[in-house]
Structure formats: structure tokens, C-alpha cells
Design an enzyme around this catalytic site. Structure first.
Site, PDB file in Angstrom:
ATOM      1  N   PHE A 123       0.850  -1.181   0.000  1.00  0.00           N
ATOM      2  CA  PHE A 123       0.000   0.000   0.000  1.00  0.00           C
ATOM      3  C   PHE A 123       0.886   1.231   0.000  1.00  0.00           C
ATOM      4  CE2 PHE A 123      -4.497   1.163   1.267  1.00  0.00           C
ATOM      5  CZ  PHE A 123      -5.099   0.209   0.476  1.00  0.00           C
ATOM      6  N   GLN A 236      -8.004  14.628   4.732  1.00  0.00           N
ATOM      7  CA  GLN A 236      -7.425  13.850   3.634  1.00  0.00           C
ATOM      8  C   GLN A 236      -8.384  13.725   2.453  1.00  0.00           C
ATOM      9  OE1 GLN A 236      -6.628   9.380   3.873  1.00  0.00           O
ATOM     10  NE2 GLN A 236      -4.574  10.224   3.738  1.00  0.00           N
ATOM     11  N   HIS A 238      -8.825  11.543  -0.553  1.00  0.00           N
ATOM     12  CA  HIS A 238      -8.354  10.294  -1.146  1.00  0.00           C
ATOM     13  C   HIS A 238      -8.233  10.537  -2.644  1.00  0.00           C
ATOM     14  CE1 HIS A 238      -8.112   6.114  -2.330  1.00  0.00           C
ATOM     15  NE2 HIS A 238      -8.076   5.737  -1.067  1.00  0.00           N
ATOM     16  N   LEU A 252     -15.618   5.685  -2.882  1.00  0.00           N
ATOM     17  CA  LEU A 252     -14.212   5.300  -2.847  1.00  0.00           C
ATOM     18  C   LEU A 252     -13.835   4.182  -3.826  1.00  0.00           C
ATOM     19  CD1 LEU A 252     -11.736   6.076  -1.196  1.00  0.00           C
ATOM     20  CD2 LEU A 252     -12.191   4.099   0.230  1.00  0.00           C
ATOM     21  N   GLU A 255      -7.303   1.989  -2.659  1.00  0.00           N
ATOM     22  CA  GLU A 255      -5.896   2.107  -2.996  1.00  0.00           C
ATOM     23  C   GLU A 255      -5.324   0.740  -3.357  1.00  0.00           C
ATOM     24  OE1 GLU A 255      -3.964   4.692  -0.219  1.00  0.00           O
ATOM     25  OE2 GLU A 255      -2.031   3.726  -0.505  1.00  0.00           O
ATOM     26  N   ARG A 310      -1.094   9.603  -0.151  1.00  0.00           N
ATOM     27  CA  ARG A 310      -2.361  10.040  -0.739  1.00  0.00           C
ATOM     28  C   ARG A 310      -2.376  11.530  -1.071  1.00  0.00           C
ATOM     29  NH1 ARG A 310      -6.632   6.475   2.896  1.00  0.00           N
ATOM     30  NH2 ARG A 310      -6.182   4.526   1.806  1.00  0.00           N
ATOM     31  N   HIS A 376     -12.079  12.198   2.328  1.00  0.00           N
ATOM     32  CA  HIS A 376     -12.133  10.820   2.799  1.00  0.00           C
ATOM     33  C   HIS A 376     -11.970  10.699   4.301  1.00  0.00           C
ATOM     34  CE1 HIS A 376     -11.717   6.532   2.657  1.00  0.00           C
ATOM     35  NE2 HIS A 376     -10.460   6.532   3.020  1.00  0.00           N
ATOM     36  N   ARG A 411      -2.549  10.602   6.651  1.00  0.00           N
ATOM     37  CA  ARG A 411      -2.633   9.207   7.084  1.00  0.00           C
ATOM     38  C   ARG A 411      -2.232   8.279   5.953  1.00  0.00           C
ATOM     39  NH1 ARG A 411      -6.398   5.183   6.478  1.00  0.00           N
ATOM     40  NH2 ARG A 411      -8.035   6.512   5.653  1.00  0.00           N
TER      41      ARG A 411
END
Lengths: 609, 259
Positions: A123, A236, A238, A252, A255, A310, A376, A411
């Protein structure tokens, strides 16, 4: 209104929210012998945790033995641009593996490695394959595991029940005033401790991956009770939300698509992420397609730039669209179809396959997806002590997304689910310690209770007033226009002014109909929370005069060293005004600083830490 | 954009009726989008449950043109151009208000099922399970608890036998425990006598309805029925157990306790 006639429950601790953090906290409280209540706005098992897709980060080292807590800690600090609370990042990295194994003990069925262990995937921002996962429905697995385990632990679940106000006695938590959504009746919880686990406030924006529940209630109620909020400027976006059709804009796209080999292309077919590699990550990121394509099979190849953090990817997509290189509906192309066989895509990303097929009529095994940034996650939230999760209000605790500190300025994907289970548990431990030290039972006075209920019924009782749905849309317009993915001081000030005007209008919200299951009334009540959270984000963003992580100021480009020395803290002033201040950060313990600042070679070679 | 006609059931446990609404529909909308537009502009107090709006939470279950469906996954372009869209709450559960109903019975069934009972960990402190052994269990664990299968189940919906059968959702949950490589509990007597595996007559309506495409009947309920048959009705298996001196439970825990 006679308080003695209101339905009343007595608990040692009341958990507000039944997502991953709330359920894990409740399980811990109950295991420590506390009479534990949980209230949730939705039915059990429906919380936004179900939407989490990619996995939970824990350095189990099942796929790559070189992984350990120090590297996870280093990744988290670097992803958070060193504004994380050091101790929280340390606790999280150290405890996440045990929390994941514990889920297995409670029935979770993660995907497996060839030798039968919990499988882990790559990730963004994570050095090694680290995310324990179940296809792309890891959040559902987490919540169902906690739910099915939790219902046998003697916890009292109060479903479809919403908190209106925290009740205090001499500054300590003494109870919660709430209402049942189904009947509209009021309810009183007498309790000496409250754990907030309410998630973020994404519903203040119009393009968001968040569900209706994400109205910032926890932060707003805590703020009203005198708790400090922190890091709210870090919201954040995304990078990959759906952009078409309009009705699902913001939903969403995990990722995991990029973690499993997906690449980002502009309308000229270029892999544009190579043009957006920040200096800090340059030594660890591939700079040619040739090298990126060798990863991860060739251990000498560095990670593809699509797996940068991100904030970086979201800004890159935005820049491509602004330069006229976007996809037809204003996003970028996310292509997994040309990278992996159809069967493997369906097996590893079943929800994404399903979601695009059903909602956009796109087959992702043959056609690239169109994606763009979507609000997000809140890195900021209620300020807590790292070890106990207690706030500055005695008896008030917070964990999960509604608490601040672990993620700093940005994050990493996968660090949220592990956050829930690590700090959910610690909040339970913290409450148990708090209650064992307390000698008297606080009691709220009747005036606070009746005031909370009067305010709520006002919305139903007034003759005419503003439509709560349209008021919510107006608020989303203000935030999306002026407090978006890139910001300027001027626009942030406009946002604060416009929110002030909305606050005045919100005094006059009107919900038609009765109190029985009335979504218009519920909407009106959440607008109040959204206004508080929206204002706090705008004000915090205004005083952070730099660009760091998820917070980008066009009028203050780049990170500034002096801004790394403080966090922005927001609280309610004595006159009811919102106070925002910079709070100096403490120096980290030397050992942690050495780990976070080490080169990978030194850290992995055992020369540091 | 076009104008479409919706008939929405409005009322509560005391009764109700269909109300007609005309709403503007944009490209790509699903039924839930239109309901939200009606709610915001024409009927602020229209009661609907919803959360994720992406088919992952199973909140917006309702009956759309007679078919139990998730409103968030029902696209408007699946209807004919002049088709009136009729929306009503799930029939198998008591209505609360408008499109919401009281699904608490399902939560009670879940609580009746004994919790997961893990085998001890291996010497290395790990639980080892292989992907091929968990594929089936993972299929069951895809369930989003929308309760559409409960709504179409003849035993629950038409025969009203909530007293005798936990419904397809919880048969699937039981199957996910029964086939879990680490679960050490024996659940067969309860599956037969308390959860009512014999009540299902395999019309497969639940499987047809499942938005997660879980093969509820073939992969979940039928194998459980087979395990019950093996335990109680297979004479050869009983004989073999007798010779081998192997005893298996045939009484439920409740029966064991009452002697």
C-alpha cells in the site's frame, strides 16, 4: 419537562459510535468488568467501517520477514510529515500485530499466504507488504468480527440512538442526553465515562466518500463540553474516488487497485505520477517505467510512484485535470485492466469489480476507471493523551477517526483500521483506570438535560423555518469551494464569514412532520455539528501558513521548519467564541527520533534503533 | 434529465397508503438518489435507512416494483421510460415508518448462535489455514446483512415461521462457522433442532435475491442439511460409528442440560 419521567439507563461507560473503534473499545470495557453501553446512529454493523477496503497495517512480517514495528513507525511518521504524536505512532506500530492476531481468534478470516498465514498487501507509503486484508472488503470483516464477538460479551447495544449533548458535573462527564431515531423520544444515559468513537466529518463537503453519519458529532459534542480539538486543518482527500456517474461522485475506489499493480494515466496515455515525486521520497521511488514495472518481483526495483502517499497523488490528479489532461468526466484514468488478468482482478478486487459494473456500467477487467480526489478522512479530531486516550475533560475519552494524533499531517492507507483496534482497546483500558481511581459518582443537573431536549424540539415546533437539507447543501458548497484540496488565506477567511452567516440562519431550521423516524429533523440536528467542525477546519487551516501533508496553501508553498514545531489546537473560549492556537510540540525521545530519521539502510542493517 | 413518477408507501404500524411524487431524474441515478431528492424537496420527513450508497452496508433494503432490492444498487435506467416506480418497505418485518421496518428479530437470531470457538494455536503461535480451505467461508462472510434473503424466504415471509427457522442469512452465518477451519464447536444438533435447517425447501429465492451473489442455498444451506442427515439419518454412518466406538452429539445443549 420533568427529568424523572425520561427513560434513563445507567452505565459505567457509554461508547458513542459502533464502528471498529467503538466496538473494540466496548469489548475492552466489558472485558474489564464495566457495565458498558453503546449507542449508534445506525443499526449495528452498518457503520462506515464497512466501507474500508484495502486492509489493516500491522508489521506481522508474514510476506516480507524484514518488516518490523520500527519500519512501520518510520513510515507512519514520514507519511504524517512528522506532525504525528510520537508516542501514538509508537504504540500503534508496536501493538497492531497483536490486535490483528486477536481478530483471528475471534473468527476473522483473512486472505492467506501460500504457507497458511495472514496475507499482507502493498500500500502507499508502506515499505513492505503490510496490510492484512480480505479481498477489498476488509472493513466489513473487521466490523462483523467485532460485532459477532461483541454481542456475546454482555454489552448493552442501543441501536439507532443519537447523542445530543454531553452532560457534566463540575467539569467531569456525568451523562449523555440523546434521542431514539425510531420514536423521536428522548433518553438519558447516566454514566461517569464516555468514549467518543464517532468518526470524522466528511459530510461537510459535497464530494466525499463518507456516509450521512459522518457529521463530526463526536468532535462537536466534545468541543461543546470543553474538550480540545487538534490538527483539524489536515483533511485527507483520497486520490481515487469515482467521478462518474454524478450520483456516485466521491464513492471510494480502494488504494488496493494501485497496491495490486494499477497505474494512473492522463488523457494522453502518460503515467504522469513520475512527474510528481517529492524530494523526500525520491530515493525510495522508481523514476522510470522500466524500474516501476519490475516492482515488486525484483527486490532491487524501487516502488512505483502511483504508491506515493495520498496527499501527493491527490494533488497530482488535480494538477493534471487543471492542465487539461484529465479524463472525460474530470479525473484521471486508473488502469488495472491492462496490467493484470481478468480472473486475478475479480478475485483480488471483487467489490471494485461489482461497484463499477453496477453503478457505472464499466467492466474494470477490460476498461480503465475514471477517478478523482474525494474527501475521505479527518487526521485531526479530539485531542487525547496517547496512552489512555483521555481528553482534557475528565471522563471523556476518544478513539478512532474522531481522535487526533496518530496520523499527523497525512494518514497512510491501512493505518486507519489498525488505529481503530489499537486505540479502541487502549481507550477501554484508560476508562477502566479512570473509573477505578474515581471515588464519587457525578450527577448532571436537570437544567442541562432539559436545555438539550428543548433545543432539539425547537426544530420541530417552530411554525416555519429553513429547510435542513438545503442548509446542509449550502454548508457543503462553502467548504468545497473555499476549504478544498488547495487553499488560500483569502478563501479560508471567506469560509469563516460564510459559516458565521449560516450559523445565524441555522438558528431557524424547521423540520416538518412529527418526531417519529424523521430524517429531516435528524438532518437539522447534524447541521449544528457540521457547522462547528467546518469552522474549526477553516480556522485551523488559516493559521497553518505552510503546505504540509494533506494541507496545501497556494499562498504558502512547501513545508516550513518553524511550522513543524507546533500543532493547531481549537477550543471553545469562555465567551463561546472559537479559539485557535499553536501549541508547541514536545521533543521526541531520542530513540524514536533516531528511528524516524534513519535511512532505510541503517535501520534495516541494525545500525539504528 | 427527465421527470419520473414514484409511488412511495407512507405510513406507520397503524397503516398507510401510496403517495405519488414526480421527481427529476439525472443520468446515472439510482433509486436511492431519487428518493433523496424527493426527501429534500417534497417530503422532508420521508423515513429511509441508508449508509454507504455503494452496496456495502445493506441498509437501504426495500421492495422496488415488488422486488426486494437495495435502493442504492438499483439504477434508474433499468426501468422502462414510462414505468411508474413503486417503492415499499420489506414485507417480512413490521413497518416502523414509510420505508423503514423493525429488523430487530434478525439481531436476536444472530445472538442465539454460539460464538466462534477457536482451536488452539500451533506451536509457532500461528493459526495456519490455507486459501483453498477458506474460500467457501469467505464467500459466506461477504454477507452485508441487508436481510433481503430473509424478506423473500417463504418460511419467514409467507408462512410466518420466525419461531421455527432463523432464515437464510443465519443459515449462511452458521455455515461460515461450521466450515471455518478453526472453529472447534459442534453445531449440528442446534442447526437441526433450534435453527430449523429442515424448514428450508430449497426454492432458492434467497440466492436469486442476494446482492452479494452468495450461493446461499447450494453452498450454505444444502451442505448443512447434508451434515444433519449424516448425523441423524444415515444408517451406515451410524453403524460405522457404533463399531468404531465413536460418539457424536445428537442432543442440543438445552436438551443435554434438561437431562
Amino acid at each position: 419537562m420533568n427529568v424523572s419521567e425520561i427513560q434513563t439507563f445507567e452505565h459505567d461507560v457509554l461508547v458513542i459510535g459502533a464502528g471498529g473503534a467503538g466496538l473494540r473499545a466496548a469489548i475492552e470495557c466489558s472485558a474489564r468488568g464495566l457495565n458498558t453501553g453503546v449507542i449508534s446512529k445506525s443499526l449495528l454493523g452498518k457503520a462506515h467501517t464497512v466501507m474500508a477496503e484495502g486492509g489493516m497495517a500491522a508489521s506481522l512480517g508474514n510476506v516480507d520477514r524484514r518488516d518490523n514495528w520500527k519500519i512501520h513507525f518510520r513510515d507512519t511518521m514520514r507519511g504524517g510529515k512528522f506532525l504525528n504524536q510520537w508516542r501514538m505512532a509508537e504504540l500503534h506500530a508496536k501493538q497492531a500485530p497483536d490486535r490483528v492476531r486477536e481478530l483471528e481468534e475471534w473468527g476473522a478470516v483473512f486472505d492467506r499466504t501460500p504457507d497458511g498465514l495472514i496475507n499482507q498487501r502493498n500500500f502507499g507509503g508502506h515499505r513492505y507488504p503490510r496490510l492484512a486484508h480480505v479481498g477489498d472488503r476488509t472493513g466489513l470483516e473487521l466490523i462483523r468480527t467485532l460485532q459477532d464477538h461483541g454481542v456475546h460479551q454482555g454489552i448493552h447495544f442501543h441501536m439507532e440512538c443519537t447523542a445530543l449533548r454531553l452532560l457534566l458535573d463540575g467539569g467531569r462527564i456525568a451523562g449523555v442526553a440523546g434521542y431514539w431515531r425510531e420514536t423521536g423520544r428522548f433518553v438519558l444515559f447516566r454514566t461517569s465515562a464516555v468514549i467518543m468513537a464517532t468518526g470524522g466529518g466528511g459530510k461537510a463537503w459535497n464530494v466525499t466518500s463518507n456516509s450521512w453519519e459522518y457529521t463530526g458529532d463526536g468532535a462537536a459534542l466534545a468541543y461543546e463540553a470543553g474538550a480540545e480539538l487538534m490538527d483539524l486543518e489536515f483533511t485527507q482527500f483520497h486520490p481515487t474516488g469515482m467521478v462518474w456517474p454524478p450520483s456516485v461522485r466521491g464513492t471510494l475506489v480502494t488504494e488496493g487497485v494501485r497496491g495490486d499493480g494499477g497505474i494512473l494515466l492522463n488523457n494522453k496515455g502518460e503515467r504522469f505520477m513520475f512527474n510528481y515525486i517529492p524530494k523526500r521520497f525520491a530515493p525510495e521511488t522508481a523514476d522510470t517505467i522500466l524500474e516501476a514495472d519490475k516492482w515488486p518481483e525484483d527486490p532491487s526495483a524501487r516502488r512505483p510512484p502511483e504508491l506515493l502517499t495520498r496527499d501527493v497523488v491527490a494533488r497530482a490528479i488535480r494538477a493534471e485535470v487543471q492542465a487539461g489532461r484529465g479524463s472525460p468526466h474530470g479525473g484521471a484514468f486508473l488502469d488495472i485492466a491492462s496490467r493484470r488478468p481478468a480472473e486475478s482482478i475479480k478475485r483480488k478486487l471483487p467489490s471494485m469489480y461489482h461497484q463499477f459494473k453496477e453503478l457505472a456500467e464499466v467492466d474494470i477487467t477490460t476498461t480503465p476507471m475514471e477517478v478523482g480526489p474525494t474527501l475521505h478522512y479527518f487526521m485531526g479530531g479530539i485531542r487525547v493523551d496517547a496512552d489512555t486516550q483521555q481528553t482534557n475533560v475528565p471522563g471523556l475519552f476518544a478513539c478512532g477517526e474522531c481522535a487526533a494524533g496518530l496520523h499527523g499531517a497525512n494518514r497512510l492507507g491501512g493505518n486507519s483500521l489498525s488505529d481503530l483496534i489499537v486505540f479502541g482497546r487502549l481507550a477501554g483500558v484508560g476508562v477502566a483506570a479512570y473509573l477505578s481511581d474515581s471515588t464519587s459518582t457525578p450527577r448532571p443537573d436537570d437544567e442541562q438535560i432539559t436545555a438539550a431536549f428543548r433545543e432539539a424540539t425547537g426544530i420541530l415546533n417552530r411554525e416555519t423555518g429553513e429547510n435542513p437539507y438545503l442548509m446542509h447543501e449550502a454548508l457543503q458548497e462553502v467548504m468545497s469551494t473555499n476549504v478544498g484540496i488547495v487553499r488560500t488565506g483569502e478563501e479560508l477567511q471567506i469560509a469563516v464569514e460564510q459559516l458565521k452567516a449560516l450559523k445565524v440562519r441555522a438558528q431557524n431550521l424547521k423540520a416538518p412532520g412529527t418526531s417519529q423516524y424523521n430524517p429531516g429533523w435528524h438532518e437539522a440536528l447534524s447541521v449544528k455539528s457540521l457547522l462547528i467542525v467546518g469552522e474549526a477546519v477553516a480556522r485551523a487551516a488559516f493559521i497553518r501558513e505552510e503546505s504540509r501533508g494533506a494541507h496545501t496553501r497556494l499562498d504558502f508553498e512547501g513545508e516550513r521548519d518553524e511550522c513543524a514545531r507546533f500543532n493547531v489546537v481549537t477550543k471553545k473560549g469562555p465567551g463561546g467564541e472559537m479559539q485557535v492556537q499553536k501549541v508547541e510540540r514536545a521533543d521526541p525521545p531520542e530513540e524514536l527520533a533516531a528511528i524516524a530519521n534513519a535511512t532505510l539502510e541503517d535501520l534495516e542493517g541494525g545500525r539504528v534503533g | 434529465m427527465s421527470t419520473r413518477t414514484f409511488k412511495i408507501w407512507r405510513g406507520d404500524s397503524a397503516g398507510g397508503e401510496f403517495h405519488q411524487y414526480d421527481a427529476e431524474v439525472d443520468e446515472g441515478m439510482v433509486v436511492l438518489d431519487v428518493l433523496h431528492r424527493i426527501q429534500a424537496l417534497q417530503a422532508n420527513d420521508l423515513a429511509i435507512r441508508w449508509n454507504c450508497k455503494a452496496g456495502k452496508c445493506g441498509s437501504c433494503s426495500m421492495e422496488i416494483n415488488g422486488r426486494p432490492s437495495l435502493a442504492c444498487m438499483t439504477r434508474m435506467n433499468t426501468f422502462g421510460p414510462d414505468e411508474v416506480i413503486t417503492v415499499q418497505p420489506l414485507k417480512a418485518f413490521p413497518v416502523i415508518k414509510d420505508l423503514t421496518c423493525d429488523v430487530s428479530w434478525n439481531y436476536e437470531q444472530n445472538k442465539r448462535i454460539a460464538p466462534f470457538k477457536p482451536k488452539p494455536r500451533g506451536r509457532d503461535g500461528e493459526h495456519r489455514m490455507y486459501q483453498q480451505d477458506v474460500d467457501r467461508v469467505q464467500e459466506f462472510r461477504k454477507c452485508i446483512e441487508c436481510f433481503l434473503c430473509q424478506d423473500v424466504c417463504h418460511v419467514v415471509r409467507d408462512r410466518g415461521r420466525k419461531d421455527a427457522f432463523v432464515g437464510p442469512r443465519f443459515m449462511v452465518r452458521l455455515a461460515s462457522l461450521e466450515m471455518h477451519p478453526l472453529d472447534d464447536d459442534d453445531r449440528i444438533p442446534e442447526i437441526k433442532k433450534e435453527y430449523g435447517s429442515g424448514m428450508c425447501n430449497i426454492t432458492k429465492c434467497c440466492t436469486d435475491t442476494c446482492p452479494e451473489h452468495i450461493n446461499i442455498t447450494d453452498n450454505g444451506i444444502i451442505p448443512l442439511k447434508e451434515r444433519v442427515v449424516d448425523r441423524y439419518y444415515d444408517p451406515l454412518a451410524r453403524l460405522a460409528r457404533l463399531f468404531a466406538g465413536r460418539r457424536v452429539r445428537t442432543k442440543t445443549r438445552t436438551e443435554e442440560q434438561s437431562g
